[in-house]
Design a protein around this motif. Structure first.
Motif, PDB file in Angstrom:
ATOM      1  N   HIS A 297      52.191  35.440  68.921  1.00 47.22           N
ATOM      2  CA  HIS A 297      53.032  34.212  68.663  1.00 47.22           C
ATOM      3  C   HIS A 297      52.099  33.335  67.510  1.00 47.22           C
ATOM      4  O   HIS A 297      51.162  33.267  67.418  1.00 47.22           O
ATOM      5  CB  HIS A 297      53.168  33.245  69.942  1.00 47.22           C
ATOM      6  CG  HIS A 297      53.865  33.923  70.968  1.00 47.22           C
ATOM      7  ND1 HIS A 297      55.175  34.604  70.537  1.00 47.22           N
ATOM      8  CD2 HIS A 297      53.763  34.116  72.237  1.00 47.22           C
ATOM      9  CE1 HIS A 297      55.744  35.082  71.856  1.00 47.22           C
ATOM     10  NE2 HIS A 297      54.997  34.846  72.744  1.00 47.22           N
ATOM     11  N   ARG A 298      53.098  33.019  66.519  1.00 52.44           N
ATOM     12  CA  ARG A 298      52.552  32.036  65.300  1.00 52.44           C
ATOM     13  C   ARG A 298      53.188  30.892  65.708  1.00 52.44           C
ATOM     14  O   ARG A 298      52.897  29.860  65.099  1.00 52.44           O
ATOM     15  CB  ARG A 298      52.743  32.697  63.961  1.00 52.44           C
ATOM     16  CG  ARG A 298      52.156  34.184  63.883  1.00 52.44           C
ATOM     17  CD  ARG A 298      52.102  34.618  62.476  1.00 52.44           C
ATOM     18  NE  ARG A 298      51.687  35.868  62.125  1.00 52.44           N
ATOM     19  CZ  ARG A 298      52.000  36.493  61.072  1.00 52.44           C
ATOM     20  NH1 ARG A 298      52.342  35.912  60.016  1.00 52.44           N
ATOM     21  NH2 ARG A 298      51.377  38.008  61.021  1.00 52.44           N
ATOM     22  N   PHE A 299      54.391  31.053  66.307  1.00 54.70           N
ATOM     23  CA  PHE A 299      55.274  29.666  66.566  1.00 54.70           C
ATOM     24  C   PHE A 299      55.142  29.673  68.096  1.00 54.70           C
ATOM     25  O   PHE A 299      55.974  30.340  68.771  1.00 54.70           O
ATOM     26  CB  PHE A 299      56.553  29.784  66.130  1.00 54.70           C
ATOM     27  CG  PHE A 299      57.630  28.661  66.098  1.00 54.70           C
ATOM     28  CD1 PHE A 299      57.742  27.774  65.062  1.00 54.70           C
ATOM     29  CD2 PHE A 299      58.241  28.526  67.419  1.00 54.70           C
ATOM     30  CE1 PHE A 299      58.434  26.640  65.340  1.00 54.70           C
ATOM     31  CE2 PHE A 299      59.317  27.412  67.458  1.00 54.70           C
ATOM     32  CZ  PHE A 299      59.113  26.539  66.476  1.00 54.70           C
ATOM     33  N   SER A 300      54.555  28.854  68.687  1.00 53.78           N
ATOM     34  CA  SER A 300      54.040  28.922  70.160  1.00 53.78           C
ATOM     35  C   SER A 300      55.230  28.291  71.009  1.00 53.78           C
ATOM     36  O   SER A 300      55.485  28.403  72.218  1.00 53.78           O
ATOM     37  CB  SER A 300      52.649  28.252  70.316  1.00 53.78           C
ATOM     38  OG  SER A 300      52.839  26.900  70.046  1.00 53.78           O
ATOM     39  N   ALA A 301      55.876  27.244  70.484  1.00 56.60           N
ATOM     40  CA  ALA A 301      56.944  26.579  71.307  1.00 56.60           C
ATOM     41  C   ALA A 301      58.408  27.380  71.452  1.00 56.60           C
ATOM     42  O   ALA A 301      59.210  27.243  70.807  1.00 56.60           O
ATOM     43  CB  ALA A 301      57.390  25.487  70.426  1.00 56.60           C
ATOM     44  N   LEU A 302      58.208  28.347  72.270  1.00 57.22           N
ATOM     45  CA  LEU A 302      59.168  29.442  72.404  1.00 57.22           C
ATOM     46  C   LEU A 302      60.500  28.870  72.630  1.00 57.22           C
ATOM     47  O   LEU A 302      61.447  29.435  72.226  1.00 57.22           O
ATOM     48  CB  LEU A 302      58.778  30.563  73.376  1.00 57.22           C
ATOM     49  CG  LEU A 302      57.772  31.140  73.300  1.00 57.22           C
ATOM     50  CD1 LEU A 302      57.199  32.167  74.364  1.00 57.22           C
ATOM     51  CD2 LEU A 302      57.797  31.777  71.983  1.00 57.22           C
ATOM     52  N   GLN A 303      60.654  27.768  73.434  1.00 59.63           N
ATOM     53  CA  GLN A 303      62.050  27.041  74.034  1.00 59.63           C
ATOM     54  C   GLN A 303      62.670  26.617  72.756  1.00 59.63           C
ATOM     55  O   GLN A 303      63.747  26.345  72.879  1.00 59.63           O
ATOM     56  CB  GLN A 303      61.921  26.243  75.048  1.00 59.63           C
ATOM     57  CG  GLN A 303      61.358  27.007  76.275  1.00 59.63           C
ATOM     58  CD  GLN A 303      61.456  26.239  77.681  1.00 59.63           C
ATOM     59  OE1 GLN A 303      61.211  25.015  77.540  1.00 59.63           O
ATOM     60  NE2 GLN A 303      61.924  26.705  78.825  1.00 59.63           N
ATOM     61  N   MET A 304      62.045  26.400  71.704  1.00 68.01           N
ATOM     62  CA  MET A 304      62.463  25.798  70.538  1.00 68.01           C
ATOM     63  C   MET A 304      63.100  26.986  69.615  1.00 68.01           C
ATOM     64  O   MET A 304      64.098  26.582  68.628  1.00 68.01           O
ATOM     65  CB  MET A 304      61.443  24.955  69.636  1.00 68.01           C
ATOM     66  CG  MET A 304      60.963  23.666  70.433  1.00 68.01           C
ATOM     67  SD  MET A 304      59.848  22.836  69.037  1.00 68.01           S
ATOM     68  CE  MET A 304      60.876  22.631  67.676  1.00 68.01           C
ATOM     69  N   ILE A 305      62.934  28.080  69.838  1.00 65.97           N
ATOM     70  CA  ILE A 305      63.514  29.229  69.283  1.00 65.97           C
ATOM     71  C   ILE A 305      64.962  29.477  69.892  1.00 65.97           C
ATOM     72  O   ILE A 305      65.082  30.003  71.132  1.00 65.97           O
ATOM     73  CB  ILE A 305      62.659  30.452  69.417  1.00 65.97           C
ATOM     74  CG1 ILE A 305      61.370  30.365  68.896  1.00 65.97           C
ATOM     75  CG2 ILE A 305      63.346  31.732  68.744  1.00 65.97           C
ATOM     76  CD1 ILE A 305      60.342  31.345  69.223  1.00 65.97           C
ATOM     77  N   THR A 306      66.059  29.212  69.284  1.00 67.54           N
ATOM     78  CA  THR A 306      67.299  29.121  69.739  1.00 67.54           C
ATOM     79  C   THR A 306      68.414  29.832  69.318  1.00 67.54           C
ATOM     80  O   THR A 306      69.456  29.975  69.673  1.00 67.54           O
ATOM     81  CB  THR A 306      67.820  27.542  69.646  1.00 67.54           C
ATOM     82  OG1 THR A 306      67.736  27.122  68.283  1.00 67.54           O
ATOM     83  CG2 THR A 306      66.695  26.659  70.413  1.00 67.54           C
ATOM     84  N   THR A 307      67.937  30.611  68.365  1.00 67.23           N
ATOM     85  CA  THR A 307      69.002  31.501  67.578  1.00 67.23           C
ATOM     86  C   THR A 307      68.638  32.695  67.261  1.00 67.23           C
ATOM     87  O   THR A 307      67.226  33.129  66.798  1.00 67.23           O
ATOM     88  CB  THR A 307      69.373  30.865  66.107  1.00 67.23           C
ATOM     89  OG1 THR A 307      69.950  29.428  66.406  1.00 67.23           O
ATOM     90  CG2 THR A 307      70.426  31.409  65.507  1.00 67.23           C
ATOM     91  N   LEU A 308      69.217  33.825  67.354  1.00 61.10           N
ATOM     92  CA  LEU A 308      68.913  35.392  67.009  1.00 61.10           C
ATOM     93  C   LEU A 308      69.981  35.741  65.931  1.00 61.10           C
ATOM     94  O   LEU A 308      71.156  35.347  65.912  1.00 61.10           O
ATOM     95  CB  LEU A 308      69.157  36.021  68.144  1.00 61.10           C
ATOM     96  CG  LEU A 308      69.049  37.660  68.094  1.00 61.10           C
ATOM     97  CD1 LEU A 308      67.571  37.910  67.593  1.00 61.10           C
ATOM     98  CD2 LEU A 308      69.537  38.375  69.389  1.00 61.10           C
ATOM     99  N   GLU A 309      69.389  36.145  64.764  1.00 60.89           N
ATOM    100  CA  GLU A 309      70.022  36.619  63.692  1.00 60.89           C
ATOM    101  C   GLU A 309      69.512  38.019  63.419  1.00 60.89           C
ATOM    102  O   GLU A 309      68.627  38.441  63.456  1.00 60.89           O
ATOM    103  CB  GLU A 309      69.605  35.738  62.444  1.00 60.89           C
ATOM    104  CG  GLU A 309      70.034  34.337  62.824  1.00 60.89           C
ATOM    105  CD  GLU A 309      69.323  33.299  61.550  1.00 60.89           C
ATOM    106  OE1 GLU A 309      69.609  32.242  61.508  1.00 60.89           O
ATOM    107  OE2 GLU A 309      68.403  33.865  60.723  1.00 60.89           O
ATOM    108  N   ILE A 310      70.862  38.801  63.128  1.00 60.90           N
ATOM    109  CA  ILE A 310      70.799  40.460  62.545  1.00 60.90           C
ATOM    110  C   ILE A 310      71.465  40.465  61.324  1.00 60.90           C
ATOM    111  O   ILE A 310      72.602  40.131  61.283  1.00 60.90           O
ATOM    112  CB  ILE A 310      71.099  41.276  63.702  1.00 60.90           C
ATOM    113  CG1 ILE A 310      70.247  40.917  64.995  1.00 60.90           C
ATOM    114  CG2 ILE A 310      70.966  42.563  63.284  1.00 60.90           C
ATOM    115  CD1 ILE A 310      71.044  41.645  66.045  1.00 60.90           C
TER     116      ILE A 310
END
Length: 646
Positions: A297-310
C-alpha cells in the motif's frame, strides 16, 4: 490471503467431445447451463442432453438437438431407452455453419427455458423429476469454447440476463460471456467500466475481474481510485511492452513503477481471471489461480478508495466483489467425482513442477488394461508426454512411454511389486518434479519417469481403459522444487475397504488423513478472518459425528452434530456446563454414508456461516462472543477425515 474462487463457477474451456459434465449435488431450480460454441462448416447435428446418470443408456430428461441441415431443433425425453413424443421448433433457427452461438438453459420449477444468443427460444416442460438429473452431455458436430453449470439453491425462476446491446457486441469468434446472474456479479459490463465500491476497500473484500483481450489488443488497465482522484493501485497490462506495470498516482504524481513478474499470463484471445485481494499491508494479485504479484500500500486509507475503473483493449465478462462471508474454495482443488471413462481433464495454465495428479479408482474384475496419459493437447493424436499403462495379461506389468509426432519411443517396464488387483481399489499419485514424474501407488513409491517432452507442453490428463475412477484431482502449482510425498495413513487409521484414504499431496499446509478423534490448537483463536475446511466421508453404517469449537475452560462455542440416526444436524453451545437450545432447521441433509462431504465454517463478527459441498447450509449466531477464547477444534464420531485446514 490464499487465493479463493466461488465453487462451481469455473468454466470448462475447449473440452474435447463427447463431453460429460457432472452436476455436483444434482440439478435444482435456479441453476443454469451456459454454453459458448461454434458450428463447423461440415456440421449436420449436435445434442445437449440433461441425463440421469453418466453412462450410455441413462435416462435423458431433456434432449436438445439442433439439426443444421433441416434448420430445426428437436426436443425430447428418453426413459428406459424409449423416446417420448418429439417437440420441434423451426422458426427462429439461429445455428449457422461457421457461426458462433451462446446457449443458456435455465432450470425452472416447471421446465427448461432455452435462450439462444440472448433471446428466448423455447420452454420445455419437465417429464422426468428434476432431482434425478446429475449430468450434462454434449456430443455431435459442434465446437465448445466453454461450458458452465451455474448457480443453485432458490426455488424461484432463474431470470435470464440482458443481452449486451448492439454497441458492445463481441468481436466475431469471441464470446460475450452473457452468463446468468451468479449471486450479484456484473456480467458483460461495457468498457470503459466504472463502479462505486460501497464502504470502500477493506481487507474483507476480494475483487474478481474476468474477460479476455481481443486479437490485436495492446493494453488495458485496472484502477482503484479514491474520492479525491488518487489512484491507489494502477494495474496496467501492456502487451506491446510484454509486461504488467503496477503503480500509484498520488497528489498528482506517479510513483515508481513495479514490473517484476515470473511470467506474463495475458495472451490475446485467451481468457483471464484476475483476483485482487487487499490486506492490511498490501494487495495480493492472482491471475488464473496463480499468485502473480504483491503490491504494498502507498495509499493507506483503504476506505477512501471508493471507485473501480477498467479501460483499454479488453472485453469484460464478469466483475464481482466478494465479501468476507461469501463461500470460497481454493481454485483447482475440486475433484472430479466418478467421471465417465474415457475422461479428459484440462490442466488450466499447464503443468508445472510442484503440481500433482491424484486418482482414486477401482479395477473391474474383467480388466485387461488401462492408462493415464499426460497429453499435450486434448485431441486424438496429440503428443503424450507420459503414458502410464498397467496391463493385466498374465504377466502383470506397468508400461511407461512417450508419444511424439505419432511415434512411440522406447518402452520402460516394471513388473515387480505390481500394485493393481482386479476387484480392488487403489490410490495413484503422480508428483510432477523438475526432472520427471514420480509415481506413488497406495502410498508407496513405485516409479520415476524422466521427462522426454518439456513439461510446459502438457495441458491435459486423460484416463482410458478398464478402470472405474472415483475421483481425479489436479492439485497445487508454483514452486520449482519436487513435491513432498505425504505420509500414508498408519495402520491404526487405514480406511474401510472400498473407501479411499484421501492421501492427497500437501496443499499449502493442511492436515491430510488425520486420525479420529481429532484435536488441534487454533493459534490466535478464532477470528472473523478464518475459514475452517473439513473434508471426508461417513462410512457405511455410520450414525453420527460432531465438530466442536472449544475454549480452554471447556466451553463449546459451536457444536455441529451430524445425526444420521435422527436425519438431522444439531447446532448448539455448551456454556458454563449447560447446553443451550438446539437449532435443527435445514433445507436438506447433505450427509450420506459413503459419500464425500466438504464443510466450510466461516467465522464473522456476529455469526458462523456453514457451507456444505459449496452450498450455504446454516448460520449460527455467536453465543460465546469472545471469539479469541475459542482455541481448539475437535472432531469425533463415525467419520473418516481426508483434510482439515484453517
Amino acid at each position: 490471503m490464499a487465493f479463493v474462487s466461488p465453487l462451481g463457477y469455473q468454466p470448462v474451456y475447449n473440452p474435447v467431445l463427447p463431453l460429460r459434465q457432472p452436476v455436483y449435488g444434482g440439478l435444482r431450480p435456479g441453476m443454469s447451463v451456459y454454453i459458448q460454441g461454434m458450428i463447423p462448416h461440415h456440421a449436420k447435428s449436435f445434442a445437449v442432453n440433461f441425463t440421469c446418470g453418466q453412462f450410455d443408456g441413462s435416462d435423458i430428461a431433456f434432449h436438445f438437438n439442433p439439426r443444421i441441415n433441416e434448420k430445426q431443433v428437436v426436443m425430447n425425453t428418453s426413459q428406459s431407452r424409449s423416446w417420448g413424443g418429439e417437440e420441434r421448433k423451426n422458426d427462429g433457427f439461429l445455428f449457422h455453419k461457421g457461426g458462433y452461438f451462446e446457449l443458456v438453459i435455465f432450470v425452472n420449477p416447471g421446465g427448461y427455458q432455452v435462450n439462444l444468443n440472448g433471446s428466448h427460444f423455447y420452454h420445455y416442460n419437465h417429464r422426468i423429476p428434476l432431482e434425478r438429473v446429475d449430468n450434462v452431455h454434449v456430443n455431435g458436430d459442434v465446437t465448445i469454447q466453454s461450458l458452465s453449470v451455474v448457480g443453485g439453491g432458490g426455488g424461484g425462476v432463474a431470470m435470464p440476463p440482458a443481452y449486451p446491446p448492439s454497441g458492445v457486441a463481441p468481436m466475431p469468434g469471441y464470446p460475450s460471456m452473457n452468463l446468468p446472474a451468479m449471486g450479484g456479479p456484473t456480467y458483460n459490463p461495457t468498457v470503459p467500466y466504472r463502479a462505486n465500491i460501497p464502504g470502500g476497500v477493506t481487507p474483507k473484500k476480494t475483487f474478481v475481474i474476468r474477460g479476455f483481450m481481443p486479437m490485436g489488443g495492446q493494453k488495458f488497465n485496472i484502477n482503484f481510485r479514491s474520492s479525491s482522484g488518487d489512484i491507489a493501485l494502477h494495474f496496467n497490462v501492456r502487451l506491446n511492452e510484454m509486461t504488467v506495470v503496477r503503480n500509484s498516482h498520488i497528489r498528482g504524481s506517479w510513483g515508481s513503477e513495479e514490473r517484476g513478474m515470473s511470467n506474463n499470463p495475458f495472451v490475446p484471445g485467451q481468457y483471464f481471471d484476475i483476483s485482487i485481494r487487499p490486506g492490511n499491508s498490501r494487495y495480493k494479485v492472482y491471475v488464473n489461480g496463480q499468485h502473480f504479484c504483491d503490491y504494498r500500500h502507498r495509499f493507506s486509507a483503504l476506505q477512501m478508495i471508493t471507485t473501480l475503473e477498467i479501460d483499454g483493449d479488453v472485453v469484460l465478462s464478469l466483475v464481482q466483489t466478494i465479501s468476507d462471508m461469501t463461500f470460497v474454495s481454493p481454485l483447482g482443488y475440486q475433484p472430479a467425482y466418478n467421471p465417465p471413462v474415457p475422461f479428459r481433464n484440462p490442466i488450466y495454465g499447464g503443468l508445472q513442477p510442484g503440481m500433482s495428479v491424484y486418482i482414486q479408482g477401482m479395477i473391474p474384475h474383467h480388466a485387461s488394461r488401462f492408462c493415464v496419459n499426460f497429453a499435450c493437447g486434448q485431441y486424438d493424436g496429440s503428443d503424450i508426454a507420459f503414458h502410464f499403462n498397467p496391463r493385466f495379461d498374465g504377466k502383470d506389468k506397468v508400461v511407461f512411454n512417450t508419444l511424439q509426432s505419432g511415434s512411440w519411443g522406447g518402452e520402460e517396464k516394471k513388473k515387480d511389486g505390481f500394485p493393481f488387483h482386479k476387484g480392488r481399489h487403489f490410490e495413484l499419485v503422480f508428483f510432477v518434479n523438475p526432472g520427471g514424474y514420480q509415481v506413488n501407488v497406495n502410498g508407496s513409491f513405485f516409479y520415476e519417469y524422466q521427462h522426454r517432452i518439456p513439461l510446459e507442453s502438457v495441458d491435459n490428463v486423460q484416463v482410458d481403459g478398464d478402470v472405474t475412477i472415483q475421483s481425479l484431482s489436479v492439485v497445487g502449482g508454483g514452486g520449482g522444487g519436487p513435491m513432498m510425498t505425504p505420509a500414508y495413513p498408519s495402520d491404526g487409521v487405514m480406511p474401510l475397504h472400498g473407501y479411499p484414504s484421501m492421501t492427497l499431496p500437501a496443499m499449502g499446509g493442511p492436515s491430510y488423513n488425520p486420525s479420529v478423534p481429532y484435536r488441534a490448537f487454533i493459534p490466535g483463536g478464532v477470528t472473523p478472518k478464518r475459514t475452517f475446511v473439513i473434508r471426508g466421508f461417513m462410512p457405511e453404517g455410520g450414525q453420527n459425528f460432531h465438530i466442536n469449537f472449544t475454549t480452554s475452560s471447556g466451553d463449546i462455542a459451536l457444536h455441529f452434530n451430524v445425526r444420521l440416526n435422527e436425519f438431522t444436524v444439531v447446532r448448539n453451545s455448551l456454556l458454563g456446563g449447560c447446553w443451550g437450545a438446539e437449532e435443527r432447521e435445514m433445507a436438506d441433509n447433505p450427509f450420506v454414508p459413503g459419500q464425500y462431504f466438504d464443510i466450510s465454517i466461516r467465522t464473522g463478527n456476529g455469526r458462523y456461516k456453514v457451507y456444505v459441498n459449496g452450498q450455504h447450509f446454516c448460520d449460527y449466531a455467536h453465543r460465546l462472543p469472545d471469539l479469541q477464547m475459542v482455541e481448539n477444534l475437535e472432531i469425533d464420531g463415525d467419520v473418516v477425515l481426508s483434510l482439515v485446514q484453517f
